[in-house]
Design a protein around this motif. Structure first.
Motif, PDB file in Angstrom:
ATOM      1  N   ARG A 187       0.400  -1.253   0.120  1.00  0.00           N
ATOM      2  CA  ARG A 187       0.114  -0.245  -0.357  1.00  0.00           C
ATOM      3  C   ARG A 187       1.004   1.099  -0.068  1.00  0.00           C
ATOM      4  O   ARG A 187       1.101   1.470   1.016  1.00  0.00           O
ATOM      5  CB  ARG A 187      -0.739   0.044   1.137  1.00  0.00           C
ATOM      6  N   LEU A 188       0.482   2.415  -1.075  1.00  0.00           N
ATOM      7  CA  LEU A 188       1.254   3.150  -1.224  1.00  0.00           C
ATOM      8  C   LEU A 188       1.266   4.580  -0.141  1.00  0.00           C
ATOM      9  O   LEU A 188       2.448   5.559   0.112  1.00  0.00           O
ATOM     10  CB  LEU A 188       1.899   3.376  -2.430  1.00  0.00           C
ATOM     11  N   ASP A 189      -0.127   4.465  -0.189  1.00  0.00           N
ATOM     12  CA  ASP A 189      -0.438   5.834   1.081  1.00  0.00           C
ATOM     13  C   ASP A 189      -0.873   4.890   2.966  1.00  0.00           C
ATOM     14  O   ASP A 189      -1.283   6.030   3.053  1.00  0.00           O
ATOM     15  CB  ASP A 189      -2.299   5.581   0.765  1.00  0.00           C
ATOM     16  N   ASP A 190      -0.345   4.149   2.500  1.00  0.00           N
ATOM     17  CA  ASP A 190      -0.376   3.919   4.385  1.00  0.00           C
ATOM     18  C   ASP A 190       0.711   3.289   4.649  1.00  0.00           C
ATOM     19  O   ASP A 190       1.735   2.110   4.822  1.00  0.00           O
ATOM     20  CB  ASP A 190      -0.759   2.620   4.278  1.00  0.00           C
TER      21      ASP A 190
ATOM     22  N   ASN B 231       3.923  -1.762   8.475  1.00  0.00           N
ATOM     23  CA  ASN B 231       5.304  -2.296   7.805  1.00  0.00           C
ATOM     24  C   ASN B 231       4.971  -3.274   6.948  1.00  0.00           C
ATOM     25  O   ASN B 231       5.738  -3.765   5.937  1.00  0.00           O
ATOM     26  CB  ASN B 231       6.009  -2.452   9.395  1.00  0.00           C
ATOM     27  N   GLU B 232       4.001  -3.840   7.075  1.00  0.00           N
ATOM     28  CA  GLU B 232       3.977  -4.994   6.699  1.00  0.00           C
ATOM     29  C   GLU B 232       3.536  -5.130   5.562  1.00  0.00           C
ATOM     30  O   GLU B 232       3.686  -5.838   4.173  1.00  0.00           O
ATOM     31  CB  GLU B 232       2.523  -5.525   7.461  1.00  0.00           C
ATOM     32  N   LEU B 233       2.854  -2.980   4.986  1.00  0.00           N
ATOM     33  CA  LEU B 233       2.354  -3.574   3.566  1.00  0.00           C
ATOM     34  C   LEU B 233       3.262  -2.461   3.163  1.00  0.00           C
ATOM     35  O   LEU B 233       2.924  -1.672   2.313  1.00  0.00           O
ATOM     36  CB  LEU B 233       0.298  -2.984   3.171  1.00  0.00           C
ATOM     37  N   ALA B 234       4.636  -2.171   3.739  1.00  0.00           N
ATOM     38  CA  ALA B 234       4.922  -0.692   3.025  1.00  0.00           C
ATOM     39  C   ALA B 234       6.545  -0.724   2.019  1.00  0.00           C
ATOM     40  O   ALA B 234       6.413  -2.069   1.906  1.00  0.00           O
ATOM     41  CB  ALA B 234       5.586   0.028   4.202  1.00  0.00           C
TER      42      ALA B 234
END
Length: 161
Positions: free
Chosen positions: A85-88, A92-95
């Motif tokens: 996710r580019l907005d979140d 850290n898991e989805l960065a």
């Protein structure tokens, strides 16, 4: 006879110098070709996965999209595939793993391939409602795509026929 020996030595040194320069330029060209090949392969794989991941996200959100990507990742040993996710930035898991400053111009639906810390990262945007997301593909560029220091360009050229 002495003059002939000096001329022959000069010609030999010139030929060796030309071979070394040619070998070096050939190695640099092959490295650039290898790097562009990695970028193209990552973008192609991401574009192939994009409709599947978008459909899964529409049906089940991040969990479904992650499940599709994990299945694709388990089938491919050389490239690590993740849902990011580019907005979140808080999760850290989805960065994304690449430097955030290099992703500044990335917009949904685009493809971006960058080198960062001995890895080739490719981001393929996936349009979702209410956020920015992408498929992240990362592949190691062994030793920054360089041959060991003791391997000379001439050695590489002679070894490849």
């Amino acid at each position: 006879m002495r003059l002939l020996g000096k001329i022959a030595s000069a010609v030999l040194v010139g030929i060796i110098l030309l071979l070394v320069i040619d070998g070096y330029l050939s190695v640099r060209r092959e490295i650039a070709l290898f790097d562009s090949d990695m970028a193209r392969d990552g973008i192609l794989l991401g574009q192939t996965l994009r409709p599947l991941v978008a459909s899964a996200w529409n049906e089940g959100g991040d969990t479904a999209a992650t499940r599709v990507i994990e299945e694709a990742d388990s089938q491919n040993g050389n490239i690590d595939i993740r849902w990011v996710r580019l907005d979140d930035a808080s999760s850290n898991e989805l960065a994304p793993r690449a430097d955030k400053s290099s992703l500044g111009s990335f917009v949904d639906g685009d493809e971006l391939s960058i080198k960062f810390s001995h890895y080739r990262y490719t981001y393929v945007g996936v349009p979702i409602d209410g956020g920015r997301a992408a498929i992240e593909l990362s592949e190691s560029t062994p030793a920054d795509c360089r041959p060991p220091i003791w391997v000379t360009p001439t050695m590489l050229r002679w070894g490849n026929g």
